[in-house]
Structure formats: C-alpha cells, structure tokens
Scaffold this active site. Structure first.
Site, short mmCIF file in Angstrom:
data_model
loop_
_atom_site.label_atom_id
_atom_site.label_comp_id
_atom_site.label_asym_id
_atom_site.label_seq_id
_atom_site.Cartn_x
_atom_site.Cartn_y
_atom_site.Cartn_z
N ASP A 179 49.13 48.20 46.86
CA ASP A 179 47.45 48.35 46.56
C ASP A 179 46.73 48.91 48.12
OD1 ASP A 179 47.92 47.99 44.07
OD2 ASP A 179 46.61 46.71 43.98
N ASP A 195 47.58 39.86 35.06
CA ASP A 195 47.11 40.59 36.18
C ASP A 195 45.94 40.02 36.20
OD1 ASP A 195 49.35 43.13 35.80
OD2 ASP A 195 48.11 43.27 34.24
C1 BGC Z 1 48.75 37.61 41.43
C2 BGC Z 1 50.30 37.08 41.67
C3 BGC Z 1 51.19 36.99 40.91
C4 BGC Z 1 51.67 38.89 40.64
C5 BGC Z 1 53.10 38.39 39.56
C6 BGC Z 1 49.79 39.31 41.34
O1 BGC Z 1 49.00 39.97 40.43
O2 BGC Z 1 48.05 37.51 42.21
O3 BGC Z 1 49.70 35.49 41.87
O4 BGC Z 1 52.33 36.27 41.46
O5 BGC Z 1 50.59 39.53 39.97
O6 BGC Z 1 52.75 38.04 38.38
#
Ligand code: BGC
Length: 455
Positions: A172, A394
């Site tokens: 991102d 998410d």
């Molecule tokens: C989070 C992480 C997580 C990743 C995978 C991201 O949105 O910020 O903490 O490890 O997603 O699930």
C-alpha cells in the site's frame, strides 16, 4: 490493504481527471568439522517453479480448528512481519527464525519458498487507520536499524541458504503516494506528509537494497491492484514511483525480482461475463468500471508487467497475484452476462466481484477464497499466492484499544458510508470483526462457503 483502491481510486470520472541478478554463485554445500554451511543456490527466474511453499503451522492450526477448515489447512500463506516484535515473535508467537527453521524442516531438502511480508514503514498505511503501525512518520532510522537490519541479518544466515525467500515489501505504501496525495479529493494529510518527507521511498529503497543483497532473497514490490492503479492517470505514475524507490538508498532495479498485486484485497482474478471493451466505451462508462482500463486482476497484472519492463525493470520481472480472498463464488455469483437494458444493468448483472464499490477493502461481505496457490499459472505470473492468510481480519468494526498500533478505520464498520476513496458508498464490511490480523471465524467460514473454484 488492501487498502484499496479505494485508496486510490479516483472514484468518478471527475476524480479520475483529478487523480491523476541476480547474484549467482554456485550452489555449494560445504561440510566441515561436523557443521553444515551452505552458500545460496543461484537465484532462479521463478522461485515458485518446481518448489514447495512453506505452510505456517500457526495459520494452519487456526484453519484446521474450524469446521471444514482441514480442506485448506495445508495451503501456504504469507508470514507477516508487521512490527519489530514480530521478528522475535510477537505475543508468544513464532518469530522469524522459528518460521525459517520450520521451513527448512518442511523442505526435506527440496527447493522451498517461504513468503514474508515486510510491513512496518514509518507512518504506515497513511490512507487508512486499521494498520497504522508502530513507527511515526519520521522514524526512518528506527525502521532501518530495528526492523530491516535485524531481518536482513537473520535471512543471511547460511542455515537458510537453501530456502527461496520471497519478500513482499511494504504493501500500500508507494501506491498511496501516487493516488492519495497532492490535493486530489482522495488525498489524506498523512499521505501528504509521507510524500513530502520521502520516508516511504527511502524505506522501501533501503529494504530492497539490504534484502536484495542476500542471494536467496527474491524481492517483490507491492503494486496495489487494478481497482487502484488501473486508471490511466495512476498506471504510469505508479510505475514511475516504483522506479524511484528502486533507486533510493542504494537499491537498484536489479534488487527487484517482481511485483505483487491484490495483496489482501478482493479484486477478482477474471471477470468472465464482460470485458473492458465488450460493449465499446459504454462498459468503461459504467458506474462500476468508471473509466478504469482494466476490469480484473489478471489482465491488469500482465499489462502492468509490460509497462514495468518498459520503465527499466528486468525483462524477466515476474508477477504474483494474491488470490486468497478474491473468489466470489457461492449462490450470489452470476452465471452469465447482465441484461443489455443499460450499461449499469449489463455490468452489475454480470460482474462476479460483488462489492458495493471497488474501493471497498475491509472484510468484504460475500467474498470467497480464490484460486488455490499455484506456480506458473499464466503468462508473466510467477504464482497465485495466499499472501493474506484467509480468516485474519482486515480491521475491527469498532474501536478496540490495543498495543499493536492498530487504529479504528470506519471502512471496517458496516454502518459507515462516505469517503472519496470509495466513491462515497457503504463500506460493505462484515460486522463484529476483530483487530487486523486477528482471527475472524465468521469471515473464514464465509470465505470457504463462497470459494471459487469451490472447495
Ligand atoms: C495486519 C497485520 C496482519 C496482517 C495479516 C494486516 O492487516 O495489520 O497485523 O499480520 O494483516 O493478517
């Protein structure tokens, strides 16, 4: 994550107008005085070809504990290094060395890929709040010395020389600089800060250079998804932004093995019932396509690859596509084109991506697992991967205090409407979701139900 396009998407025609070698050393295994040390095998063109891919025991156990989850619990998923503590193992979880050791033991001496997401930039996730991160906008020195350097040191350990270490750098971030800055309606103050201080570009450059110097590391840079940088105004600008980062802080384009699209997003791999020029201009004029040049991830990734090569990236640069949650199967999946009564009826009736708006990105209601991880699935594509572990949220649908640097993003609240990055539409998020990265059983169940191809 995923963030969507949203983040980047120019939204309406109006917004669109505004938004504008590989080191190769011989593979030598030296055995001396009872110890084994290895120098890395030559970097191959496609690390996934002929290789197994590491299965995280942590994700696997969570998947297997769900009813029906054993059907997919042996799939490989990404390991997210999402904060400094993750290197040693956050909250009692496995650290980087634990994963690498386990990958070595899973390899059984065969070529094996392990997939790491490098995700802790200063001022991270500037257009959203769900994964804001722990480092402030000016924390580049800490990013280098406390995050990238220790990771590089571990990855360079000869004990891991036989692994093919795929890194996905900083999802991102660079796309946010392209679309969510500089007076565009989609701009955010935090993205403007990160553009002005240069710390995304420097951080990514530093990561690429440090990790790219390790002969068995394969760097893939995050390239958002078609619903974010598929618009003409964003497409070339994103390539230029990636090229700038690939030359920052000592990196060179040769440190970039490839790019990944759709990481943790929901953009469908193929829209089977309409093409971008199916009805001529009218399809592009539909509310859903909104003048985008691409209607699905595969066509976007392949075209983007060509453009990257034109900008000076290696001819052999390979694409990955995250298909963890872009399946869009289940009972709501259209089985044919929409009626030709209007362009919107045609596109909305036939599109298999059932999001309310393509800028929506948080825990999307109705999504399903996509293509299972597959090597060499299409021309120019190194692999379909599950970089986002299915079942991991998410973001939380309401504010939850935490010490993980996770904020509350309204795009994760199903009751929220309205921001220019999703064309002022409802968020389409599932209710009752936990913090980003935390297990979200209801979503996991829905992803299995709506898998496409079905399980
Ligand atoms: C989070 C992480 C997580 C990743 C995978 C991201 O949105 O910020 O903490 O490890 O997603 O699930």
């Amino acid at each position: 994550m995923r963030s969507a396009i949203a983040r980047g998407m120019p939204g309406t025609g109006l917004l669109r107008a505004l938004a504008a070698a590989a080191l190769t050393s011989a593979s030598v295994l030296t055995v001396a005085a009872g110890t084994t040390s290895a120098t890395p095998a030559p970097r191959v063109d496609n690390p996934y070809a002929g290789a197994r891919v590491y299965v995280s025991p942590e994700w696997s156990a969570k998947a297997a504990a769900e009813p029906g989850g054993s059907r997919i619990a042996d799939q490989p998923t990404g390991v997210w290094l999402d904060r400094i503590a993750a290197i040693e193992g956050a909250g009692g979880g496995m650290g980087l060395r634990d994963h690498l050791d386990e990958a070595v033991s899973q390899s059984g001496g065969e070529p094996t890929v392990i997939q790491l997401v490098i995700y802790d930039l200063p001022g991270r996730d500037c257009a959203a709040l769900a994964s804001n991160g722990e480092l402030g906008p000016d924390d580049l020195p800490r990013y280098k010395s406390e995050f990238i350097d220790p990771i590089a040191e571990i990855l360079a350990d000869p004990a891991y020389a036989d692994l093919r270490i795929v890194t996905v750098t900083e999802i991102d971030s660079l796309p946010n600089l392209v679309t969510n800055t500089g007076g565009r309606p989609t701009a955010t103050p935090r993205c403007d800060v990160m553009k002005a201080n240069g710390n995304y570009v420097r951080g990514v450059g530093y990561a690429l250079g440090r990790l790219g110097a390790i002969e068995n590391v394969y760097n893939y840079v995050d390239a958002a998804h078609h619903g974010w940088i598929g618009w003409d105004d964003n497409f070339g600008a994103a390539v230029d932004q990636f090229a700038e980062a690939a030359r920052a802080e000592g990196a060179t384009p040769a440190d970039v093995h490839g790019f990944i699209t759709n990481t943790a997003n929901y953009s469908v791999l193929r829209e089977p019932y309409f093409t971008v020029d199916g009805l001529g201009d009218p399809v592009r004029q539909s509310r859903w396509v909104d003048w985008n040049r691409y209607v699905d991830e595969l066509s976007f990734a392949q075209a983007f690859r060509q453009r990257l090569v034109r900008a000076g990236f290696d001819q052999g640069v390979g694409m990955l596509i995250d298909t963890s949650r872009n399946g869009w199967g289940g009972s709501a999946r259209p089985t044919g084109p929409g009626p030709q009564t209007s362009v919107d009826a045609y596109v909305d009736g036939g599109r298999v991506d059932r999001r309310i708006h393509i800028g929506n990105w948080c825990n999307q209601s109705g999504a399903g697992l996509g293509e299972r991880p597959t090597a060499v699935p299409a021309s120019g594509v190194d692999a379909y991967v599950w970089m986002k572990p299915p079942g991991e949220s998410d973001g939380a649908s309401q504010e939850i205090p935490n010490d993980e640097g996770k904020g509350f993003d309204e795009m994760c609240d199903p009751a929220y409407q309205c921001n220019p990055r999703n064309g002022d539409n409802p968020s389409g998020a599932l209710a009752n979701s936990p913090l980003s990265g935390h297990w979200f059983s209801a979503q996991f169940q829905e992803l299995m139900r709506n898998a496409y191809p079905p399980l």
